[in-house]
Design an enzyme around this catalytic site. Sequence first.
Site, PDB file in Angstrom:
ATOM      1  N   THR A 195       0.861  -1.171   0.000  1.00  0.00           N
ATOM      2  CA  THR A 195       0.000   0.000   0.000  1.00  0.00           C
ATOM      3  C   THR A 195       0.896   1.219   0.000  1.00  0.00           C
ATOM      4  OG1 THR A 195      -1.724  -1.098   1.238  1.00  0.00           O
ATOM      5  CG2 THR A 195      -1.588   1.289   1.507  1.00  0.00           C
ATOM      6  N   GLY A 225      -9.538  -3.701   3.759  1.00  0.00           N
ATOM      7  CA  GLY A 225      -8.481  -3.727   4.773  1.00  0.00           C
ATOM      8  C   GLY A 225      -8.434  -2.432   5.563  1.00  0.00           C
ATOM      9  N   ASP A 226      -7.267  -2.141   6.087  1.00  0.00           N
ATOM     10  CA  ASP A 226      -7.090  -0.949   6.929  1.00  0.00           C
ATOM     11  C   ASP A 226      -6.971   0.345   6.138  1.00  0.00           C
ATOM     12  OD1 ASP A 226      -4.694  -2.045   5.849  1.00  0.00           O
ATOM     13  OD2 ASP A 226      -3.512  -0.785   7.199  1.00  0.00           O
ATOM     14  N   THR A 246       0.976  -0.315   6.413  1.00  0.00           N
ATOM     15  CA  THR A 246       0.935  -1.239   5.291  1.00  0.00           C
ATOM     16  C   THR A 246       1.038  -2.644   5.861  1.00  0.00           C
ATOM     17  OG1 THR A 246       2.006  -1.861   3.201  1.00  0.00           O
ATOM     18  CG2 THR A 246       3.448  -1.006   4.913  1.00  0.00           C
ATOM     19  N   GLY A 249      -4.058  -5.822   6.767  1.00  0.00           N
ATOM     20  CA  GLY A 249      -4.937  -4.772   7.276  1.00  0.00           C
ATOM     21  C   GLY A 249      -5.794  -5.192   8.452  1.00  0.00           C
TER      22      GLY A 249
HETATM   23  N1  ASP Z   1      -2.876  -2.903   4.109  1.00  0.00           N
HETATM   24  C1  ASP Z   1      -3.416  -3.391   2.875  1.00  0.00           C
HETATM   25  C2  ASP Z   1      -4.685  -4.127   3.134  1.00  0.00           C
HETATM   26  O1  ASP Z   1      -4.766  -4.855   4.095  1.00  0.00           O
HETATM   27  C3  ASP Z   1      -2.524  -4.285   2.119  1.00  0.00           C
HETATM   28  C4  ASP Z   1      -1.099  -3.940   2.003  1.00  0.00           C
HETATM   29  O2  ASP Z   1      -0.598  -2.969   2.561  1.00  0.00           O
HETATM   30  O3  ASP Z   1      -0.425  -4.708   1.342  1.00  0.00           O
HETATM   31  O4  ASP Z   1      -5.562  -4.046   2.304  1.00  0.00           O
END
Ligand code: ASP
Length: 341
Positions: A195, A225-226, A246, A249
């Site tokens: 992310t 996700g987050d 990142t 999440g």
């Molecule tokens: N944080 C992101 C999610 O969970 C994914 C990522 O950072 O790779 O959607």
Amino acid sequence: MYDRRKFIKLTAVTASLATLSKYATAKTITSAPGDRLPIVISTWDFGIAANKEAWKTLEKGGRALDAVEAGVKIPEADMKNHTVGRAGYPDRDGRVTLDACIMDEFGNCGSVAAMENIAHPIAVARLVMEKTPHVMLVGDGATQFAVEQGIKKEKLLTPESEKAWKKWLVTAKYSPKMNIENEQHRPGSKYNHDTIGMLAIDAKGNISGACTTSGMAFKLHGRVGDSPIIGAGLFVDNEIGGATSTGVGEEVIRNVGSFLVVELMRQGYSPEDACKEAVHRIIKKKPETAKEIQVGFLAINKKGEYGAYAIQEGFSFAVCDKNKQDLLIPGKSFYKDDKNK
Ligand code: ASP
């Protein structure tokens, strides 16, 4: 008529707010404009190009909010980037659904989640913030709003993404735990959570942040996700600093990660120590799960001091200020750097 119960309630709330604001004021970090500022930081190596774009706004004395929006649009538009924006990998049904959020120095924020057919979710998140009384729009409603605002609908699934999805379908192993589905596209990196979270402080000392992603590759349709959740994937408090995250999440949401990092900085933690403590909370709650997942936090305080910390090795972040525009720093991690693990 005089309502005593209401009065008692009100007095209690006022009293606790007074305590709170006294506390907040006491811990406010005073900025040192002209020293480290302006500055922009962001997650991963693709943060370098994104920061350079954000810098064009910051060096002219522009607003941090404009800088972060322009900055994260770079990976969103990158056809080789399969974890953010228009070329993001689809969910397990072959649908590309994007998440993003943005937050400014006044605490205004906007967010979109599980939005399809729009290449720049960050632009829509900003429009939600500025043109609606809401914070978050999801799914079809987010796409509909974007179109009403004059944004073009596009087919996002690229031939390359489609190929990767079809390959994944052969086994269709649903194991989002490690989130290493992206590994093949970032050779050399074992834990790959890609992310872009960006934090900027402009020359006036104001802070804004942006976060955008296509989420976990081949996720369940509708999974969010987050990254578009204010307080989880991103949080900014103009008195204190900002944080973004990142990685997996779900663990960030469970711990309200970015809000936690900012609150720890309010208590006097350095950006790196605040990120480290947030990582420790995740590990403490689920030590077994934590062994197999990656989560990384990135933070900046009002003075422009920054830091990061992750569960696993391999998380990097990019920094850009007047001295250097393309700095890439390897973040510390629990499994590599924590002697007490
Ligand atoms: N944080 C992101 C999610 O969970 C994914 C990522 O950072 O790779 O959607």
